[in-house]
Design an enzyme around this catalytic site. Sequence first.
Site, PDB file in Angstrom:
ATOM      1  CG  HIS A 156      -1.762  -1.089   6.028  1.00  0.00           C
ATOM      2  ND1 HIS A 156      -2.313  -0.069   6.778  1.00  0.00           N
ATOM      3  CD2 HIS A 156      -1.810  -0.688   4.742  1.00  0.00           C
ATOM      4  CE1 HIS A 156      -2.672   0.923   5.979  1.00  0.00           C
ATOM      5  NE2 HIS A 156      -2.378   0.572   4.736  1.00  0.00           N
ATOM      6  NE  ARG A 206      -1.127   5.046   8.605  1.00  0.00           N
ATOM      7  CZ  ARG A 206      -2.405   4.784   8.891  1.00  0.00           C
ATOM      8  NH1 ARG A 206      -2.843   4.987  10.134  1.00  0.00           N
ATOM      9  NH2 ARG A 206      -3.214   4.309   7.968  1.00  0.00           N
ATOM     10  CB  CYS A 230      -5.925  -0.299   4.527  1.00  0.00           C
ATOM     11  SG  CYS A 230      -5.752   0.159   2.792  1.00  0.00           S
ATOM     12  CB  CYS A 270      -0.900  -0.003   1.234  1.00  0.00           C
ATOM     13  SG  CYS A 270      -2.055   1.395   1.307  1.00  0.00           S
ATOM     14  CG  ASP A 327      -0.867   4.171   5.237  1.00  0.00           C
ATOM     15  OD1 ASP A 327      -0.009   4.762   5.918  1.00  0.00           O
ATOM     16  OD2 ASP A 327      -2.073   4.132   5.544  1.00  0.00           O
TER      17      ASP A 327
END
Length: 278
Positions: free
Chosen positions: A151, A99, A154, A95, A97
């Site tokens: 994750h 993080r 998400c 992803c 993302d």
Amino acid sequence: EMSTVIISFTFIIFNFFYSVKHANAMEYSSSSSSHAPIIPVTHPTSEDIFTQPPEDLKYLFENNRQWVKRCLASNPNFFKNMIPRQKPRFLLIGCADSRVPAQEILGLKAGEIFVHRNVANLVVNGDMNFLSVLQYAVEVLEVQDIIVLGHYGCGGVKAASSIEFDHGLMEHWLRNIRDVIFSNIDELNSYDDDEEKHHRIVELSVREQCLNLYRNPIVQQRQLANGGRFPRVHGMVYDIRDGLLSELKVDFAKELERNRLIYGVVKRPPVIPDYPTK
């Protein structure tokens, strides 16, 4: 005579509206100037745009220098070894993302993993960006393992789980997750806890992306050439609450046996990898 009258009347009407518009503009200008001064618009010049980076970005370059020092301290030939070619074992589909730093959470170094990232770590059959990465990784780099890394928490999955809200262009992408939800709606409706339901959607989506990889002709052809052993496909989920990874409990052999008569596009179905499944 009639045409002359029409032309004259049209001219009078035009002058009337022009006068009203001009008067309103003058009135607005005078009233505006008494309350708020006109601020001239300034446009950045090429010197403003193409000069040194702003002060708040300089720490990135300092970070880079420190990283280089650490790499050279651990291996003086670190960068020299990177020059000939890359030979990563893994392709990771993760992803976007911020993080979820794929390389760091897996404890891998530069050159050990080939990475493709998008919103919600999707394997979309019509995504030319993804397909280019997949083909290069499988046929040129000859990666042995493909990891789909989802994750919990998400944002893409959460957006796809909502209804009665149009996310615009992104909806075309989120549709892939909505289809996963629709296909598993009976199971998902059994969850009373929203967080647990979200976690399950993340897991189901990762499973579906893994199956999409197995269904892909690029992967099938490579597996056929390698006796069905490589590349292997793994589904994993990262928990941003504690930083831990977990591997999905998916019986890929059973899933592929059920799907092969539809998605098996090579001359014979690829042999199911014999690595243990949970």
